[in-house]
Design a protein around this motif. Structure first.
Motif, PDB file in Angstrom:
ATOM      1  N   SER A   6     -26.614 -10.018 -66.187  1.00  0.00           N
ATOM      2  CA  SER A   6     -27.769 -10.727 -65.624  1.00  0.00           C
ATOM      3  C   SER A   6     -27.500 -11.180 -64.190  1.00  0.00           C
ATOM      4  N   ARG A   7     -26.316 -11.747 -63.976  1.00  0.00           N
ATOM      5  CA  ARG A   7     -26.013 -12.336 -62.663  1.00  0.00           C
ATOM      6  C   ARG A   7     -25.616 -11.302 -61.617  1.00  0.00           C
ATOM      7  N   HIS A   8     -24.759 -10.350 -62.017  1.00  0.00           N
ATOM      8  CA  HIS A   8     -24.127  -9.494 -61.009  1.00  0.00           C
ATOM      9  C   HIS A   8     -24.633  -8.056 -60.979  1.00  0.00           C
ATOM     10  N   LYS A  32     -27.928  -7.027 -62.542  1.00  0.00           N
ATOM     11  CA  LYS A  32     -29.370  -7.125 -62.305  1.00  0.00           C
ATOM     12  C   LYS A  32     -29.712  -8.113 -61.188  1.00  0.00           C
ATOM     13  N   LYS A  33     -28.709  -8.929 -60.811  1.00  0.00           N
ATOM     14  CA  LYS A  33     -28.898  -9.935 -59.754  1.00  0.00           C
ATOM     15  C   LYS A  33     -30.167 -10.761 -60.009  1.00  0.00           C
ATOM     16  N   ALA A  34     -30.281 -11.231 -61.266  1.00  0.00           N
ATOM     17  CA  ALA A  34     -31.483 -11.945 -61.707  1.00  0.00           C
ATOM     18  C   ALA A  34     -31.407 -13.452 -61.466  1.00  0.00           C
ATOM     19  N   VAL A  35     -30.261 -13.937 -60.996  1.00  0.00           N
ATOM     20  CA  VAL A  35     -30.093 -15.383 -60.786  1.00  0.00           C
ATOM     21  C   VAL A  35     -29.994 -15.664 -59.291  1.00  0.00           C
ATOM     22  N   LYS A  36     -31.009 -16.324 -58.758  1.00  0.00           N
ATOM     23  CA  LYS A  36     -31.005 -16.684 -57.336  1.00  0.00           C
ATOM     24  C   LYS A  36     -30.172 -17.947 -57.135  1.00  0.00           C
ATOM     25  N   PRO A  37     -29.620 -18.139 -55.943  1.00  0.00           N
ATOM     26  CA  PRO A  37     -28.826 -19.355 -55.686  1.00  0.00           C
ATOM     27  C   PRO A  37     -29.675 -20.615 -55.885  1.00  0.00           C
ATOM     28  N   MET A  61     -24.091 -16.669 -78.107  1.00  0.00           N
ATOM     29  CA  MET A  61     -23.732 -15.287 -78.438  1.00  0.00           C
ATOM     30  C   MET A  61     -22.241 -15.043 -78.494  1.00  0.00           C
ATOM     31  N   GLY A  62     -21.446 -16.084 -78.269  1.00  0.00           N
ATOM     32  CA  GLY A  62     -20.006 -15.881 -78.287  1.00  0.00           C
ATOM     33  C   GLY A  62     -19.568 -14.980 -77.145  1.00  0.00           C
ATOM     34  N   LEU A  63     -18.591 -14.112 -77.412  1.00  0.00           N
ATOM     35  CA  LEU A  63     -18.025 -13.247 -76.371  1.00  0.00           C
ATOM     36  C   LEU A  63     -19.082 -12.340 -75.752  1.00  0.00           C
ATOM     37  N   LYS A  64     -20.003 -11.842 -76.575  1.00  0.00           N
ATOM     38  CA  LYS A  64     -21.043 -10.958 -76.050  1.00  0.00           C
ATOM     39  C   LYS A  64     -21.891 -11.665 -74.999  1.00  0.00           C
ATOM     40  N   GLY A  65     -22.028 -12.984 -75.173  1.00  0.00           N
ATOM     41  CA  GLY A  65     -22.812 -13.754 -74.214  1.00  0.00           C
ATOM     42  C   GLY A  65     -22.248 -13.692 -72.810  1.00  0.00           C
ATOM     43  N   ALA A  66     -20.930 -13.649 -72.694  1.00  0.00           N
ATOM     44  CA  ALA A  66     -20.296 -13.554 -71.377  1.00  0.00           C
ATOM     45  C   ALA A  66     -20.673 -12.241 -70.698  1.00  0.00           C
ATOM     46  N   ILE A  67     -20.745 -11.179 -71.490  1.00  0.00           N
ATOM     47  CA  ILE A  67     -21.120  -9.863 -70.944  1.00  0.00           C
ATOM     48  C   ILE A  67     -22.585  -9.875 -70.524  1.00  0.00           C
ATOM     49  N   VAL A  68     -23.447 -10.441 -71.393  1.00  0.00           N
ATOM     50  CA  VAL A  68     -24.879 -10.535 -71.075  1.00  0.00           C
ATOM     51  C   VAL A  68     -25.089 -11.311 -69.776  1.00  0.00           C
ATOM     52  N   ASN A  69     -24.366 -12.422 -69.611  1.00  0.00           N
ATOM     53  CA  ASN A  69     -24.500 -13.230 -68.393  1.00  0.00           C
ATOM     54  C   ASN A  69     -23.984 -12.492 -67.166  1.00  0.00           C
ATOM     55  N   LEU A  70     -22.909 -11.766 -67.349  1.00  0.00           N
ATOM     56  CA  LEU A  70     -22.333 -10.987 -66.244  1.00  0.00           C
ATOM     57  C   LEU A  70     -23.340  -9.959 -65.738  1.00  0.00           C
ATOM     58  N   VAL A 107     -36.472 -34.928 -69.606  1.00  0.00           N
ATOM     59  CA  VAL A 107     -35.434 -33.901 -69.537  1.00  0.00           C
ATOM     60  C   VAL A 107     -36.104 -32.542 -69.392  1.00  0.00           C
ATOM     61  N   LEU A 108     -35.468 -31.650 -68.618  1.00  0.00           N
ATOM     62  CA  LEU A 108     -35.953 -30.277 -68.477  1.00  0.00           C
ATOM     63  C   LEU A 108     -34.798 -29.325 -68.776  1.00  0.00           C
ATOM     64  N   VAL A 109     -35.019 -28.406 -69.721  1.00  0.00           N
ATOM     65  CA  VAL A 109     -34.040 -27.367 -70.016  1.00  0.00           C
ATOM     66  C   VAL A 109     -34.584 -26.065 -69.437  1.00  0.00           C
ATOM     67  N   VAL A 110     -33.813 -25.435 -68.538  1.00  0.00           N
ATOM     68  CA  VAL A 110     -34.296 -24.248 -67.838  1.00  0.00           C
ATOM     69  C   VAL A 110     -33.255 -23.133 -67.905  1.00  0.00           C
ATOM     70  N   LEU A 111     -33.721 -21.895 -68.059  1.00  0.00           N
ATOM     71  CA  LEU A 111     -32.816 -20.753 -67.965  1.00  0.00           C
ATOM     72  C   LEU A 111     -32.395 -20.596 -66.514  1.00  0.00           C
ATOM     73  N   GLU A 112     -31.114 -20.286 -66.285  1.00  0.00           N
ATOM     74  CA  GLU A 112     -30.585 -20.255 -64.919  1.00  0.00           C
ATOM     75  C   GLU A 112     -31.354 -19.279 -64.019  1.00  0.00           C
ATOM     76  N   ASN A 113     -31.956 -18.252 -64.584  1.00  0.00           N
ATOM     77  CA  ASN A 113     -32.733 -17.288 -63.799  1.00  0.00           C
ATOM     78  C   ASN A 113     -33.906 -17.934 -63.079  1.00  0.00           C
ATOM     79  N   PHE A 114     -34.340 -19.112 -63.563  1.00  0.00           N
ATOM     80  CA  PHE A 114     -35.493 -19.801 -62.970  1.00  0.00           C
ATOM     81  C   PHE A 114     -35.121 -21.166 -62.386  1.00  0.00           C
TER      82      PHE A 114
END
Length: 561
Positions: free
Chosen positions: A167-169, A171-176, A156-165, A124-131
């Motif tokens: 990161s993705r949109h 900082k554009k840190a998540v490549k397709p 992180m609960g609700l704050k996690g949604a903001i952090v992900n937003l 099994v491999l657990v990876v952060l979506e950024n990589f």
């Protein structure tokens, strides 16, 4: 019996030995900590805390999910994440399920990732979506049962949604990426929480980590670290720490900028801090020095750990003077040699000395440390920890006299079980009397402190004279116009090798002649760099260690005049 002159420098409160008969496993450490400190914050990330009780719930859910999928005791699970809350939750989940953690650098290329996953036999491999895009590219070369995708905002609960937003949109840190059949870490936890994990019988001899090392010197190989190796090192560090620092009932906050997948951070900043009920302040991207300093300004902390390059970058940031260092009890350094000029600047800014230690992946990692009551940087790696023997030996494995250079060799309960499926490589580094040969050149003083001279493989041979890059670099960075320096050998038809210095300027007015004149004032002639190359940056590992090998390859390929 090995000579142990360093024991005379121990404070009366630190015993010469730890009791290894009661070490237990990392699962024991985890359950003890999450019971004793349930309501305390265990980790903090992006301003959100995860308590010890919350960490336990998440880790047990991860363990339950693994067991439901037939991932059994001793199976390997790879983790490819920086310092986010999902990492400790996943890691402890793997450990209490009886499985082995394979730590993977998220900055690996697809080739490096595939080599390590396949070598370890990870299921099994657990990876952060950024990589995850790297995993997607390497997927055809790997034999994985399952990929799990984590996010920076997990747990992180609700704050996690903001952090992900962000990161993705923003900082554009998540490549397709496209990974068929991958599952989200949040879904793993939701499913795992439906049932408690089955208890697993573990012993200190069971394998906790495959900690890959040697990637900068050749093909990476996995150091087999048992539960007993790590718990022994935690016990050794706790004995050392309690000689000077109050831990019982004290609430410590450890700034954790070095990635937890690196052995120094894993044991010192995670396992050791959990043992005393501390909180790990996770820095997900320590390369963002401005963001890092902003965090330090906003959050009181009692301990900080780092490597030389990190302390140097922090010390040169314009905002570091606004950080409140008054609660800080310890500034710890390891991973690479700390330069005296960096230590001086840090002390001038923070009022605290850098306390240097020494260790390797193969030693879980801590071998030695300075006394914690020093007032000034010593330039040594201090004294071996309790239950640790250190010897300085020649190539024929005989001890050399005090003050002479030899290879630093280590024996103790923290020394690895060997290299994963590499008995030939293990045999090369283990002596008949149980010492691990580190490959580091060092000198022992009569009072039992040790000073690292350099890596054996990095030594430059100029007309038969040994030149140690650490010494030359240490001089060069004392020049006020130099920010960073790296020294390697370059083939030379007259002297065999010549000293080549790569320099990152602090002041653009610096010239080659000016720096060479400064070097001549402080170094004997054969140590003075014959060639100086100015660069905008130096190649570094994920933890900021300068990649001399990359520079040496460049120099030997004739990349510079």
């Amino acid at each position: 019996m090995a000579r142990r002159p360093w024991l005379r420098s121990y404070p009366p409160t630190v015993a010469a030995e730890i009791d290894i008969s009661h070490l237990g496993t990392l699962a024991d450490l985890f359950y003890d900590a999450t019971r004793d400190f349930a309501g305390r914050p265990a980790f903090e990330s992006f301003g959100k805390e995860l308590t010890y009780a919350g960490l336990r719930a998440a880790a047990e859910a991860m363990a339950s999910w693994l067991q439901a999928r037939g991932i059994n005791k001793s199976d390997r699970v790879a983790l490819m994440m920086p310092n986010v809350l999902a990492y400790p939750a996943a890691m402890f989940g793997v450990l209490i399920a009886g499985c082995t953690v394979v730590n993977v650098n998220p900055l690996y290329t697809p080739r490096e990732l595939a080599h390590q996953v396949n070598d370890a036999g990870a299921r099994v491999l657990v990876v952060l979506e950024n990589f995850a895009h790297t995993v997607a590219e390497a997927l055809p070369q790997m034999k994985l049962d399952q990929v799990v995708i984590a996010t920076p905002g997990d747990l992180m609960g609700l704050k996690g949604a903001i952090v992900n937003l962000v990161s993705r949109h923003v900082k554009k840190a998540v490549k397709p990426f496209s990974i068929p059949g991958a599952v989200r870490f949040a879904a793993v936890l939701a499913e795992g929480r439906r049932r408690a994990p089955d208890p697993v019988a573990l012993t200190p001899q069971d394998v906790a980590f495959l900690q890959y090392t040697g990637g900068t010197t050749g093909v990476a190989k996995g150091a087999v670290l048992t539960h007993g190796n790590i718990t022994a090192n935690v016990a050794q560090m706790k004995a050392w720490l309690e000689g000077w620092v109050k831990t019982d009932g004290s609430r410590h906050i450890m700034v954790t900028a070095l990635p937890l997948y690196h052995i120094f951070s894993l044991t010192v900043c995670c396992m050791m801090m959990m043992r005393i009920g501390a909180c790990g302040l996770l820095i997900a991207n320590p390369r963002d020095i401005a963001g890092f300093v902003k965090t330090l300004k906003s959050r009181p902390f009692t301990m900080i750990s780092g490597v030389n390059t990190l302390y140097n970058a922090l010390a040169h940031h314009s905002g570091i003077g606004e950080v409140d260092f008054s609660p800080v009890q310890l500034c710890i350094a390891g991973g690479m040699a700390t330069q005296a000029a960096v230590a001086k600047r840090w002390k001038d800014i923070s009022g605290k000395p850098i306390i240097e230690g020494y260790g390797l992946s193969e030693t879980s990692p801590v071998v030695s440390a300075n006394r914690l009551d020093i007032e000034e940087f010593t330039g040594t790696i201090g004294f071996p920890l309790p239950s640790t023997d250190v010897a300085i030996r020649s190539l024929d494995n005989t001890d050399v006299p005090f003050g002479e250079v030899g290879e630093l060799c280590v024996r103790g309960p923290q020394v690895m079980a060997g290299y994963w499926q590499r008995p030939d490589e293990t045999a090369k580094v283990m002596t008949a009397d149980g010492y691990f040969r580190t490959g580091d050149l060092a000198v022992e003083a009569e009072e039992g402190s040790f000073r690292i001279v350099d890596r054996m493989k990095d030594m430059v041979l100029v007309s038969g004279f040994n030149v140690y890059p650490n010494e030359v670099e240490d001089v060069l960075v004392r020049h006020p116009k130099v920010l960073e320096a790296a020294v390697v050998g370059q083939p030379d038809e007259h002297s065999g090798e010549a000293v080549l210095a790569y320099i990152v300027k602090r002041d653009e007015s610096l010239t080659e002649e000016e720096l060479r004149a400064f070097a001549r004032e402080n170094l004997t002639s054969y140590k003075v760099p014959r060639r100086i190359v100015f660069r905008d940056s130096l190649p570094k590992t994920n933890v900021g260690k300068v990649l001399r090998r990359a520079l040496r390859d460049e120099a030997q390929a004739g990349g510079h005049p």
